[in-house]
Write a protein that holds these residues in place. Structure first.
Motif, PDB file in Angstrom:
ATOM      1  N   LYS A   1      -2.780  -2.904  -8.841  1.00 51.21           N
ATOM      2  CA  LYS A   1      -4.075  -3.194  -8.193  1.00 51.21           C
ATOM      3  C   LYS A   1      -5.127  -3.525  -9.256  1.00 51.21           C
TER       4      LYS A   1
ATOM      5  N   TYR B   1       1.321   1.468  -8.375  1.00 54.07           N
ATOM      6  CA  TYR B   1       0.346   0.950  -7.400  1.00 54.07           C
ATOM      7  C   TYR B   1      -1.006   0.709  -8.094  1.00 54.07           C
TER       8      TYR B   1
ATOM      9  N   LEU C   1      -8.392   5.367   3.272  1.00 54.14           N
ATOM     10  CA  LEU C   1      -8.939   4.759   4.495  1.00 54.14           C
ATOM     11  C   LEU C   1      -8.470   5.482   5.750  1.00 54.14           C
TER      12      LEU C   1
ATOM     13  N   THR D   1       0.803  -1.231   0.000  1.00 53.52           N
ATOM     14  CA  THR D   1       0.000   0.000   0.000  1.00 53.52           C
ATOM     15  C   THR D   1       0.836   1.281   0.000  1.00 53.52           C
TER      16      THR D   1
HETATM   17  N1  LIG Z   1      -4.985   2.681   3.104  1.00 51.58           N
HETATM   18  C1  LIG Z   1      -5.712   3.336   2.200  1.00 51.58           C
HETATM   19  O1  LIG Z   1      -5.905   4.564   2.261  1.00 51.58           O
HETATM   20  C2  LIG Z   1      -6.340   2.576   1.067  1.00 51.58           C
HETATM   21  C3  LIG Z   1      -7.062   3.277   0.086  1.00 51.58           C
HETATM   22  C4  LIG Z   1      -7.651   2.577  -0.958  1.00 51.58           C
HETATM   23  C5  LIG Z   1      -7.554   1.188  -1.027  1.00 51.58           C
HETATM   24  N2  LIG Z   1      -6.829   0.535  -0.075  1.00 51.58           N
HETATM   25  C6  LIG Z   1      -6.752  -0.936  -0.185  1.00 51.58           C
HETATM   26  O2  LIG Z   1      -7.342  -1.472   0.986  1.00 51.58           O
HETATM   27  C7  LIG Z   1      -6.705  -2.706   1.332  1.00 51.58           C
HETATM   28  C8  LIG Z   1      -6.282  -2.663   2.799  1.00 51.58           C
HETATM   29  O3  LIG Z   1      -5.425  -1.544   2.984  1.00 51.58           O
HETATM   30  P1  LIG Z   1      -4.789  -1.192   4.410  1.00 51.58           P
HETATM   31  O4  LIG Z   1      -4.683   0.279   4.500  1.00 51.58           O
HETATM   32  O5  LIG Z   1      -5.493  -1.981   5.458  1.00 51.58           O
HETATM   33  O6  LIG Z   1      -3.322  -1.779   4.161  1.00 51.58           O
HETATM   34  P2  LIG Z   1      -2.156  -1.990   5.242  1.00 51.58           P
HETATM   35  O7  LIG Z   1      -2.501  -1.350   6.524  1.00 51.58           O
HETATM   36  O8  LIG Z   1      -0.899  -1.620   4.536  1.00 51.58           O
HETATM   37  O9  LIG Z   1      -2.201  -3.568   5.450  1.00 51.58           O
HETATM   38  C9  LIG Z   1      -1.780  -4.477   4.464  1.00 51.58           C
HETATM   39  C10 LIG Z   1      -1.342  -5.729   5.177  1.00 51.58           C
HETATM   40  O10 LIG Z   1      -0.913  -6.684   4.200  1.00 51.58           O
HETATM   41  C11 LIG Z   1       0.269  -7.298   4.695  1.00 51.58           C
HETATM   42  N3  LIG Z   1       1.050  -7.883   3.602  1.00 51.58           N
HETATM   43  C12 LIG Z   1       1.987  -7.288   2.821  1.00 51.58           C
HETATM   44  N4  LIG Z   1       2.519  -8.188   1.981  1.00 51.58           N
HETATM   45  C13 LIG Z   1       1.906  -9.370   2.224  1.00 51.58           C
HETATM   46  C14 LIG Z   1       2.039 -10.673   1.680  1.00 51.58           C
HETATM   47  N5  LIG Z   1       2.924 -10.943   0.706  1.00 51.58           N
HETATM   48  N6  LIG Z   1       1.269 -11.662   2.167  1.00 51.58           N
HETATM   49  C15 LIG Z   1       0.379 -11.414   3.155  1.00 51.58           C
HETATM   50  N7  LIG Z   1       0.213 -10.207   3.723  1.00 51.58           N
HETATM   51  C16 LIG Z   1       0.964  -9.185   3.253  1.00 51.58           C
HETATM   52  C17 LIG Z   1       0.995  -6.148   5.369  1.00 51.58           C
HETATM   53  O11 LIG Z   1       2.016  -6.626   6.199  1.00 51.58           O
HETATM   54  P3  LIG Z   1       3.319  -5.676   6.438  1.00 51.58           P
HETATM   55  O12 LIG Z   1       2.812  -4.411   7.048  1.00 51.58           O
HETATM   56  O13 LIG Z   1       4.164  -6.512   7.339  1.00 51.58           O
HETATM   57  O14 LIG Z   1       3.910  -5.451   5.072  1.00 51.58           O
HETATM   58  C18 LIG Z   1      -0.152  -5.491   6.119  1.00 51.58           C
HETATM   59  O15 LIG Z   1      -0.383  -6.112   7.366  1.00 51.58           O
HETATM   60  C19 LIG Z   1      -5.557  -2.869   0.322  1.00 51.58           C
HETATM   61  O16 LIG Z   1      -5.996  -3.698  -0.716  1.00 51.58           O
HETATM   62  C20 LIG Z   1      -5.329  -1.480  -0.219  1.00 51.58           C
HETATM   63  O17 LIG Z   1      -4.811  -1.505  -1.523  1.00 51.58           O
HETATM   64  C21 LIG Z   1      -6.228   1.182   0.974  1.00 51.58           C
END
Ligand SMILES: NC(=O)c1ccc[n+]([C@@H]2O[C@H](COP(=O)([O-])OP(=O)(O)OC[C@H]3O[C@@H](n4cnc5c(N)ncnc54)[C@H](OP(=O)(O)O)[C@@H]3O)[C@@H](O)[C@H]2O)c1
Length: 198
Positions: free
Chosen positions: A130, A126, A152, A63
């Protein structure tokens, strides 16, 4: 119902976990990269076939938008190959997959609310990885949901939290004014998402 959440330690994963734990009749399987690396196809197949979830919710992603520009291979592995592995493994056991995606699949040129009918045109690594993740999930598993969200905020580091924190110590704040988004609460998103699936 048996639900597997990948990326369960992330911002959205934690909120989904919290809400699913309040529901009855749900058996939760929570994983993050240390337990189930979604880029490792063999491990994903073995895990899915051993635990046989009925729904897989993929919250795992790379992300860090800026880092993806230089970390292209890793972004592709996590954002495209990971969902591919999960979707095809789920399909072998008839499970559904919920793939979380992003407004970065659009180009940001249109100054209006976006809908499912708007053309995608990602401008960043990114966004491109995605979008490929979405496409491969749709192709490999007919039982899929794609959930596109934006900006988020919840239990984690995010723009809203940063602004609140800075406002406690600063009378005025300087923020870029060339970006528009729809800050989305993880609480609201998780509530809607937990209604999807089996
Ligand atoms: N955050 C935003 O503003 C936002 C906006 C739009 C869409 N999204 C989407 O929403 C979803 C959730 O986002 P989020 O903000 O909750 O993301 P996040 O806080 O970055 O969490 C992603 C998780 O995935 C883990 N991860 C990374 N590589 C991995 C792998 N190879 N296998 C298994 N787990 C893995 C990460 O672990 P590590 O931390 O140890 O790497 C982290 O715990 C994602 O699909 C993102 O693209 C997010």
């Amino acid at each position: 119902m048996k639900v597997l959440i990948t990326g369960a330690n992330g911002q959205l994963g934690r909120e989904l976990t919290k809400q699913y734990k309040e529901k009855s009749n749900i058996e939760l399987i929570l994983t993050d990269v240390a337990d189930l690396d979604i880029t490792d196809v063999k491990t994903v197949y073995e895990f899915v076939n051993e635990h046989k979830p009925e729904v897989i919710i993929n919250c795992a992603a790379h992300t860090a938008v800026d880092k993806c520009e230089t970390d292209v291979d890793m972004a592709y592995k996590i954002n495209t190959i990971g969902p591919k592995n999960l979707a095809s493994a789920a399909n072998t056991i008839g499970a559904e997959i919920v793939q979380v995606s992003t407004d970065y699949v659009f180009d940001g040129e249109v100054d209006k609310e976006l809908t499912e009918f708007d053309e995608v045109n990602p401008q960043t690594v990114y966004g491109k990885t995605k979008l490929e993740g979405e496409r491969v999930v749709s192709k490999l598993n007919p039982k899929h949901y794609i959930v596109r969200t934006a900006w988020l905020y919840g239990d984690g580091n995010n723009f809203v939290k940063t602004m609140i924190k800075l406002s406690e110590t600063n009378k005025t704040l300087k923020v870029v004014n060339d970006q528009k988004g729809s800050p989305t609460s993880t609480v609201d998103l998780a509530r809607v998402m937990s209604k999807l699936g089996a």
